[in-house]
Design a protein around this motif. Structure first.
Motif, PDB file in Angstrom:
ATOM      1  N   ASP A 213      19.441  38.993 -18.427  1.00  0.00           N
ATOM      2  CA  ASP A 213      18.541  37.844 -18.319  1.00  0.00           C
ATOM      3  C   ASP A 213      18.658  36.928 -19.535  1.00  0.00           C
ATOM      4  N   LEU A 214      18.808  37.541 -20.728  1.00  0.00           N
ATOM      5  CA  LEU A 214      18.966  36.743 -21.949  1.00  0.00           C
ATOM      6  C   LEU A 214      20.276  35.957 -21.937  1.00  0.00           C
ATOM      7  N   VAL A 215      21.341  36.604 -21.466  1.00  0.00           N
ATOM      8  CA  VAL A 215      22.633  35.915 -21.402  1.00  0.00           C
ATOM      9  C   VAL A 215      22.580  34.776 -20.391  1.00  0.00           C
ATOM     10  N   LEU A 216      21.936  35.009 -19.265  1.00  0.00           N
ATOM     11  CA  LEU A 216      21.798  33.953 -18.257  1.00  0.00           C
ATOM     12  C   LEU A 216      21.029  32.767 -18.826  1.00  0.00           C
ATOM     13  N   LYS A 221      21.299  27.177 -21.119  1.00  0.00           N
ATOM     14  CA  LYS A 221      20.873  26.253 -22.177  1.00  0.00           C
ATOM     15  C   LYS A 221      22.025  25.823 -23.088  1.00  0.00           C
ATOM     16  N   ARG A 222      23.232  26.254 -22.802  1.00  0.00           N
ATOM     17  CA  ARG A 222      24.317  26.074 -23.770  1.00  0.00           C
ATOM     18  C   ARG A 222      24.651  24.610 -24.030  1.00  0.00           C
ATOM     19  N   LYS A 223      24.441  23.726 -23.055  1.00  0.00           N
ATOM     20  CA  LYS A 223      24.774  22.314 -23.270  1.00  0.00           C
ATOM     21  C   LYS A 223      23.765  21.617 -24.167  1.00  0.00           C
ATOM     22  N   VAL A 232      27.617  29.208 -27.083  1.00  0.00           N
ATOM     23  CA  VAL A 232      26.419  29.889 -26.585  1.00  0.00           C
ATOM     24  C   VAL A 232      25.651  30.419 -27.783  1.00  0.00           C
ATOM     25  N   LEU A 233      24.351  30.166 -27.809  1.00  0.00           N
ATOM     26  CA  LEU A 233      23.510  30.568 -28.936  1.00  0.00           C
ATOM     27  C   LEU A 233      22.438  31.545 -28.469  1.00  0.00           C
ATOM     28  N   PHE A 234      22.352  32.699 -29.154  1.00  0.00           N
ATOM     29  CA  PHE A 234      21.279  33.660 -28.935  1.00  0.00           C
ATOM     30  C   PHE A 234      20.360  33.654 -30.145  1.00  0.00           C
ATOM     31  N   GLU A 235      19.063  33.511 -29.896  1.00  0.00           N
ATOM     32  CA  GLU A 235      18.101  33.551 -30.997  1.00  0.00           C
ATOM     33  C   GLU A 235      17.871  34.971 -31.502  1.00  0.00           C
ATOM     34  N   GLU A 255      36.550  26.173 -15.717  1.00  0.00           N
ATOM     35  CA  GLU A 255      37.362  26.675 -16.831  1.00  0.00           C
ATOM     36  C   GLU A 255      37.163  25.837 -18.079  1.00  0.00           C
ATOM     37  N   ALA A 256      37.054  24.519 -17.912  1.00  0.00           N
ATOM     38  CA  ALA A 256      36.934  23.610 -19.050  1.00  0.00           C
ATOM     39  C   ALA A 256      35.579  23.701 -19.745  1.00  0.00           C
ATOM     40  N   GLU A 257      34.617  24.405 -19.128  1.00  0.00           N
ATOM     41  CA  GLU A 257      33.287  24.520 -19.727  1.00  0.00           C
ATOM     42  C   GLU A 257      32.930  25.957 -20.102  1.00  0.00           C
ATOM     43  N   LYS A 258      33.869  26.874 -19.951  1.00  0.00           N
ATOM     44  CA  LYS A 258      33.569  28.268 -20.284  1.00  0.00           C
ATOM     45  C   LYS A 258      33.401  28.426 -21.797  1.00  0.00           C
ATOM     46  N   PRO A 259      32.460  29.254 -22.219  1.00  0.00           N
ATOM     47  CA  PRO A 259      32.179  29.402 -23.648  1.00  0.00           C
ATOM     48  C   PRO A 259      33.391  29.882 -24.447  1.00  0.00           C
ATOM     49  N   ILE A 260      33.504  29.336 -25.637  1.00  0.00           N
ATOM     50  CA  ILE A 260      34.550  29.722 -26.583  1.00  0.00           C
ATOM     51  C   ILE A 260      33.962  30.563 -27.710  1.00  0.00           C
ATOM     52  N   TYR A 261      32.771  30.189 -28.185  1.00  0.00           N
ATOM     53  CA  TYR A 261      32.131  30.896 -29.302  1.00  0.00           C
ATOM     54  C   TYR A 261      30.696  31.282 -28.947  1.00  0.00           C
ATOM     55  N   VAL A 262      30.315  32.459 -29.415  1.00  0.00           N
ATOM     56  CA  VAL A 262      28.956  32.964 -29.240  1.00  0.00           C
ATOM     57  C   VAL A 262      28.338  33.139 -30.623  1.00  0.00           C
ATOM     58  N   LEU A 263      27.108  32.635 -30.799  1.00  0.00           N
ATOM     59  CA  LEU A 263      26.411  32.693 -32.081  1.00  0.00           C
ATOM     60  C   LEU A 263      25.161  33.550 -31.927  1.00  0.00           C
ATOM     61  N   TYR A 264      24.922  34.412 -32.936  1.00  0.00           N
ATOM     62  CA  TYR A 264      23.756  35.290 -32.860  1.00  0.00           C
ATOM     63  C   TYR A 264      23.419  35.833 -34.246  1.00  0.00           C
ATOM     64  N   PRO A 265      22.150  36.210 -34.472  1.00  0.00           N
ATOM     65  CA  PRO A 265      21.798  36.840 -35.757  1.00  0.00           C
ATOM     66  C   PRO A 265      22.371  38.248 -35.824  1.00  0.00           C
ATOM     67  N   ASP A 266      22.758  38.688 -37.018  1.00  0.00           N
ATOM     68  CA  ASP A 266      23.312  40.041 -37.156  1.00  0.00           C
ATOM     69  C   ASP A 266      22.202  41.077 -37.106  1.00  0.00           C
TER      70      ASP A 266
END
Length: 339
Positions: A213-216, A221-223, A232-235, A255-266
């Motif tokens: 659910d969080l990934v969805l 919200k990625r745009k 893609v950003l995870f809080e 394909e042209a809109e598929k995520p390249i980088y994922v950001l998240y707190p460690d």
């Protein structure tokens, strides 16, 4: 003395009875019996282990014996000539008695465990997930289906999978035991594999599904993070890799809109990570690794090189990096996208 002959195991007239074969038992019918006991119809059912057709005909449901697959008469065997039933939904492995019972009763079993309606959309998601991750291998092993399409010589043996562990409950070839003892060992094996099934279901319902659910939510919200949709950003951290690939397909992301980088707190929640999305869930190759000139550089040197304050590191392979702030990893992602 067989189960059907033992006076202490005579069934009440109004009690339903599950039938399966006696003698050496396997993981599929051990799990099938356990699953049936998690349904409304068979929750209080007794058990008869026999190969006598006359006795099996007195049972309300029969699994893994009898040579018949017929839902209407509650007969679920898979050994008969011409049997080719599969689970469907993209799965092509021939079913064993475990898969047959799960295919017909799995949704109810999951709903009963979670105490929610069978109509809840979570049910189908978990029903398919549990088949993929738990039941299918049991079906394949019982039907003698190789995991690989070609014959490969394994480097080592695995004797600890759940099917093997069920088999270990059987008496040794030279161990002298009566039928009642074998029946008791069957019940132990059934409880063992059933408990593992419920443990996995609880995990997927209470941990795996919330992560999905969080990934969805993050994908939707990625745009707002970057107009390209490639970041893609995870809080807060969530296991994202498996879900991301499945949801990309579900959402039909171009394909042209598929995520390249994922950001998240460690894991400390005090620093942030930027991770390149791999080309597939198991791959070490990234869709676009972080820039080569950043790789293996750390701290102030990396901040000076990238022009982004607060840098911590970029891995030598370029698949992951770190910064002290969310703004920092977002800046790194924006730069990397265009380099």
């Amino acid at each position: 003395m067989s189960t059907e002959d033992h006076p202490a195991k005579k069934m009440k007239m109004d009690e339903k009875v599950i039938g399966t074969h006696n003698g050496t038992f396997h993981c599929d019918e051990a799990l099938a019996v356990f699953l049936l006991k998690r349904t409304k119809a068979y929750a209080n059912a007794g058990l008869k282990r026999t190969r006598d057709p006359a006795v099996l005909n007195t049972c309300d449901i029969v699994v893994d014996v009898g040579g018949i697959y017929d839902e209407k008469t509650q007969r679920f065997d898979h050994h008969q000539r011409g049997f080719e039933e599969i689970f469907g939904h993209g799965f092509e492995t021939k079913l064993s008695s475990a898969g047959l019972v799960y295919k017909h009763f799995g949704r109810e079993i999951i709903a009963n465990r979670l105490q929610i309606s069978e109509e809840d959309p979570k049910i189908d998601t978990l029903w398919l997930k549990m088949y993929k991750e738990f039941i299918e291998a049991i079906d394949a092993i019982d039907n003698g289906i190789s995991q690989y399409p070609t014959e490969l010589k394994p480097r080592y043996r695995i004797n600890t999978d759940v099917s093997k562990r069920v088999g270990h409950f059987n008496p040794a070839w030279n161990e002298k035991v009566d039928a009642e003892t074998v029946d008791a060992k069957f019940l132990q094996a059934s409880a063992m594999v059933g408990t593992e099934f419920l443990d996995r279901l609880d995990y997927y319902a209470n941990a795996w599904l919330p992560a999905r659910d969080l990934v969805l939510e993050a994908l939707n919200k990625r745009k707002s993070v970057d107009p390209s949709g490639r970041i893609v950003l995870f809080e807060s951290f969530a296991p994202w890799k498996e879900h991301l690939f499945e949801l990309e397909e579900t959402l039909a992301i171009p394909e042209a809109e598929k995520p390249i980088y994922v950001l998240y707190p460690d894991e400390t929640a005090s620093n942030w990570r930027i991770q390149a999305v791999p080309v597939s869930p198991e791959s070490f190759e990234s869709r676009k690794a972080l820039p080569e000139q950043w790789r293996g550089v750390r701290d102030d040197a990396l901040s000076q090189l990238s022009g982004v304050d607060g840098c911590i590191f970029v891995h030598a392979s370029g698949f992951i990096g770190g910064n002290k702030t969310k703004e920092g990893v977002l800046r790194l992602a924006n730069l990397a996208l265009h380099m």
